[in-house]
Enzyme design. Structure first.
Site, PDB file in Angstrom:
ATOM      1  CG  ASP A  37     -76.176 -19.156   0.744  1.00 14.35           C
ATOM      2  OD1 ASP A  37     -77.115 -19.710   1.350  1.00 14.35           O
ATOM      3  OD2 ASP A  37     -76.000 -17.914   0.705  1.00 14.35           O
ATOM      4  CG  ASP A  41     -77.676 -17.977   5.242  1.00 17.84           C
ATOM      5  OD1 ASP A  41     -76.961 -18.502   4.343  1.00 17.84           O
ATOM      6  OD2 ASP A  41     -77.948 -18.556   6.309  1.00 17.84           O
ATOM      7  CG  ASP A  45     -77.937 -23.628   2.600  1.00 16.52           C
ATOM      8  OD1 ASP A  45     -77.908 -24.218   1.504  1.00 16.52           O
ATOM      9  OD2 ASP A  45     -78.348 -22.443   2.722  1.00 16.52           O
ATOM     10  CG  ASP A 114     -66.055 -35.130   9.422  1.00 16.20           C
ATOM     11  OD1 ASP A 114     -65.375 -35.732  10.262  1.00 16.20           O
ATOM     12  OD2 ASP A 114     -65.573 -34.408   8.525  1.00 16.20           O
ATOM     13  CG  ASP A 222     -61.897 -34.797  13.298  1.00 19.54           C
ATOM     14  OD1 ASP A 222     -61.539 -34.284  12.232  1.00 19.54           O
ATOM     15  OD2 ASP A 222     -61.646 -34.306  14.423  1.00 19.54           O
ATOM     16  CD  GLU A 279     -57.982 -35.881  10.303  1.00 16.64           C
ATOM     17  OE1 GLU A 279     -57.526 -34.845   9.808  1.00 16.64           O
ATOM     18  OE2 GLU A 279     -58.517 -35.896  11.432  1.00 16.64           O
ATOM     19  CG  HIS A 352     -61.474 -29.824   5.849  1.00 13.10           C
ATOM     20  ND1 HIS A 352     -61.202 -31.166   5.698  1.00 13.10           N
ATOM     21  CD2 HIS A 352     -61.577 -29.620   7.182  1.00 13.10           C
ATOM     22  CE1 HIS A 352     -61.143 -31.741   6.881  1.00 13.10           C
ATOM     23  NE2 HIS A 352     -61.367 -30.826   7.806  1.00 13.10           N
ATOM     24  CG  ASP A 353     -57.869 -30.125   8.073  1.00 15.75           C
ATOM     25  OD1 ASP A 353     -58.618 -29.174   8.362  1.00 15.75           O
ATOM     26  OD2 ASP A 353     -57.972 -31.264   8.586  1.00 15.75           O
TER      27      ASP A 353
HETATM   28  O1  ISL Z   1     -54.659 -29.196   9.659  1.00 13.66           O
HETATM   29  C1  ISL Z   1     -54.000 -29.476  10.616  1.00 13.66           C
HETATM   30  C2  ISL Z   1     -53.193 -28.522  11.283  1.00 13.66           C
HETATM   31  O2  ISL Z   1     -52.139 -28.229  10.462  1.00 13.66           O
HETATM   32  C3  ISL Z   1     -53.996 -30.803  11.142  1.00 13.66           C
HETATM   33  O3  ISL Z   1     -53.081 -30.993  12.137  1.00 13.66           O
HETATM   34  C4  ISL Z   1     -55.392 -31.082  11.635  1.00 13.66           C
HETATM   35  O4  ISL Z   1     -55.663 -30.307  12.751  1.00 13.66           O
HETATM   36  C5  ISL Z   1     -55.472 -32.516  11.983  1.00 13.66           C
HETATM   37  O5  ISL Z   1     -55.287 -33.195  10.799  1.00 13.66           O
HETATM   38  C6  ISL Z   1     -56.835 -32.873  12.532  1.00 13.66           C
HETATM   39  O6  ISL Z   1     -57.829 -32.449  11.657  1.00 13.66           O
HETATM   40  C7  ISL Z   1     -59.153 -32.720  11.966  1.00 13.66           C
HETATM   41  O7  ISL Z   1     -59.477 -32.409  13.310  1.00 13.66           O
HETATM   42  C8  ISL Z   1     -59.438 -31.038  13.673  1.00 13.66           C
HETATM   43  C9  ISL Z   1     -60.143 -30.130  12.674  1.00 13.66           C
HETATM   44  O8  ISL Z   1     -59.786 -28.797  12.933  1.00 13.66           O
HETATM   45  C10 ISL Z   1     -59.785 -30.469  11.251  1.00 13.66           C
HETATM   46  O9  ISL Z   1     -60.490 -29.662  10.366  1.00 13.66           O
HETATM   47  C11 ISL Z   1     -60.067 -31.915  11.070  1.00 13.66           C
HETATM   48  O10 ISL Z   1     -59.891 -32.349   9.751  1.00 13.66           O
HETATM   49  C12 ISL Z   1     -60.111 -30.956  15.006  1.00 13.66           C
HETATM   50  O11 ISL Z   1     -61.365 -31.563  14.938  1.00 13.66           O
END
Ligand code: ISL
Length: 611
Positions: A37, A41, A45, A114, A222, A279, A352-353
């Site tokens: 950050d 805030d 960023d 992305d 994505d 992805e 991040h997922d």
């Molecule tokens: O993390 C998941 C749920 O368990 C995955 O199914 C995830 O939603 C899926 O891989 C798709 O991910 C991507 O698209 C989503 C977003 O929420 C995720 O952060 C992104 O990586 C919708 O845009």
């Protein structure tokens, strides 16, 4: 052209002299709201990213991937985009973006964006217009359907099909004003675009060209394998880690055609300096071969999901199960073989997922620390994080490092449901507890292990307040949007880099090896000892050189089978911090990894392996 089945091209070894630049690259993923950050805030960023570029250049990564930074109501942390050609003011301005891009390039790194085009935000102007009336010019840019015949729209069961959302509940959202449902595979604020409409596709391509003209170096796409929907019909319940209905749209009928069109319209003639990664949840190897076969010109590589589903039980990700290492090895080996000489793998164990890799696959040491054994906890966290890193990074493919992974950030001790932020977690809890009557303790236990929130706490830069996430962290406004992991005083980038056991330094060596050793970048992968329950062992072979990787992925010592020993081999890399200078250990200590160089006939290679 419709492609459902693989027509596998001939397998051929990779020619290092003719390989695209990204075959030697390592990518670093930044989740901007939690990275750094810069304006104090509490929200990460662009200025924050810029202030930390030297950390990334020092790590040695080649490419930065930024999770979405576009204007967004942030219902899904920016994966709900309201304007594709601007920057959300919380992150900064287009001018700051240009400065960040230039500063990244100055340090010899590339930057990819992305691209989230399966859906937009419901606040995107395209959708505002589409939902304004049934006759709107852009009505057909999204997927609108009448209620099921005989049902009243908006009542349970009236949805056009029985498909489910990735984020719990039906995949259809009732729109009272125009009396139809719109499709939304994710949150209710993320309507799916209708890719069968050529105007949609060409608007997306124009937007992509705009970013490339600005100087970005490619895209992470994505859920790009979900863009071509098949028949809108009910499906039978099936056991799958994908939501009900996915067989109708995952790798759907025209997806390969659309990606080839995108390549022609956006990348053709300029792709040598760019990279693309799709992805693709729910994608089998056969489709991966089609997506990444260079002669087909679709995408350079994809993220597959099979290996991160192996610790899901019958009930999917919220029914966590123990990982059987043999299954993981078999799976990864299948992908290594399946794309060898035909396509290209991406390599990842978290993002991040996903939960943090050291907590999920290794031992993050937090149990030991809680019992007062700080030294033991730190030792095992270092050893298991580095062992898994080596196992991943020494495979064939492009490795991805997720922010904080490079110094061993861990999962988070969430107490109650109020500690979770992610729409996926919040929706799941509501559905399971309130609608299905599940025991909240069980639901919380699964959430703690598997929630995406584990990966989204602020990066722990040092041991100052809030882990040094915010400039001016001592100001009240600088309270981070999500609390920093309470272990930040012990686990942070500065402490790691100053330690004699530095995970960061180990990643530096792995990344350097890929740059300097063609065996790492291009060698053929062969799994050893597939049935061994502790050991992940493989060779990589190119010409007359091979690397042998042996990793003990357990907390117990592990005797090395003779297939995994080479007399007189040169030690290339180990995470052992004491007492190993010999390339032929008989026993690996808990979480020990050893990499040795050998000649293909088993003799001494004498070759400089690069580190
Ligand atoms: O993390 C998941 C749920 O368990 C995955 O199914 C995830 O939603 C899926 O891989 C798709 O991910 C991507 O698209 C989503 C977003 O929420 C995720 O952060 C992104 O990586 C919708 O845009």
């Amino acid at each position: 052209m419709t492609q459902h089945t693989a027509n596998a091209p001939e397998t051929h070894p990779i020619d290092p002299a003719d390989a695209p630049w990204w075959t030697r690259a390592v990518v670093y993923q930044i989740y901007p709201r939690s990275f750094a950050d810069g304006d104090g805030d509490g929200f990460g960023d662009l200025a924050g990213i810029r202030s930390r570029l030297d950390h990334l250049a020092d790590l040695g990564v080649d490419v930065l991937w930024l999770s979405p930074i576009y204007p967004s109501p942030q219902h899904d942390n920016g994966y709900d985009i309201a304007d594709y050609q601007d920057i959300d003011p919380r992150f900064g301005t287009l001018e700051q973006f240009d400065e960040l891009l230039a500063a990244t390039h100055e340090r010899g790194m590339k930057l990819i964006m992305d691209l989230v085009v399966n859906h937009t935000s419901d606040e995107h102007a395209w959708f505002t217009e589409s939902r304004s009336s049934r006759d709107a010019a852009r009505r057909d840019w999204y997927v609108w359907r009448d209620p099921r015949p005989g049902f009243t729209g908006g009542t349970p069961g009236a949805e056009p099909t029985n498909w489910r959302s990735f984020f719990s509940g039906p995949a259809w959202q009732w729109d009272e004003a125009t009396g139809q449902y719109y499709l939304r595979l994710f949150a209710s604020q993320q309507p799916d675009l209708n890719w069968d409409n050529p105007d949609v596709r060409h608007a997306v391509y124009a937007m992509m060209r705009w970013w490339l003209d600005r100087g970005v170096d490619g895209f992470r796409m994505d859920v790009i394998n979900l863009i071509s929907k098949g028949e809108y019909v009910d499906v039978e319940p099936a056991t799958s880690s994908m939501p009900l209905g996915a067989e109708q749209y995952a790798n759907g009928p025209r997806v390969h055609e659309y990606l080839q069109e995108m390549h022609r319209e956006v990348f053709a003639g300029r792709d040598a300096e760019l990279m693309t990664v799709g992805e693709t949840p729910g994608t089998p190897l056969e489709h991966a071969q089609l997506y990444t076969d260079p002669t087909r010109a679709e995408v350079d590589m994809i993220f597959q999901f099979e290996h991160v589903g192996l610790d899901h039980g019958k009930g999917g990700k919220w029914d966590p199960a123990t990982l059987d290492l043999r299954h993981l090895k078999a799976n990864l080996a299948r992908w290594q073989d399946g794309l060898y000489g035909r396509g290209w793998n991406s390599l990842y164990l978290n993002n991040h997922d996903q939960p943090r890799l050291v907590s999920r696959f290794g031992d993050d040491g937090q149990a030991a620390v809680e019992q007062g054994n700080v030294e033991d906890g730190e030792r095992v966290r270092y050893a298991s994080a580095t062992a898994w890193a080596a196992v991943l990074h020494l495979q064939l493919g492009t490795p991805f490092v997720y922010q904080g992974e490079e110094f061993g950030m861990t999962n988070v001790p969430f107490a109650g449901i109020d500690d979770f932020f992610d729409v996926e977690a919040v929706n799941h809890y509501a559905e399971a507890v309130q609608q299905q009557g599940a025991d909240p303790r069980d639901v919380l236990a699964a959430l703690r292990l598997m929630t995406r929130d584990n990966a989204r706490t602020p990066v722990q830069w040092d041991d100052s307040v809030h882990g040094g996430f915010s400039a001016g962290s001592d100001q009240p406004d600088a309270t981070p949007w999500m609390p920093v992991n309470p272990n930040y005083a012990m686990i942070n980038a500065a402490a790691d880099r100053a330690s004699s056991r530095s995970i960061f330094r180990f990643y530096q060596r792995l990344i350097a090896l890929r740059h300097t050793d063609d065996v790492v970048a291009f060698g053929r992968f062969d799994l050893l000892e597939p049935e061994h329950e502790q050991l992940f062992a493989y060779t990589r072979t190119l010409g007359d050189r091979a690397l042998l990787v042996t990793a003990n992925l357990s907390g117990q010592p592990c005797a090395l089978p003779s297939s995994c020993r080479r007399a007189g081999a040169d030690l290339v890399l180990t995470n052992a911090t004491e007492g190993t200078d010999d390339g032929d250990a008989a026993v690996l200590r808990p979480w020990e990894v050893r990499v040795v160089a050998v000649s293909v006939d088993g003799g001494e290679s004498g070759a400089d392996a690069g580190v």
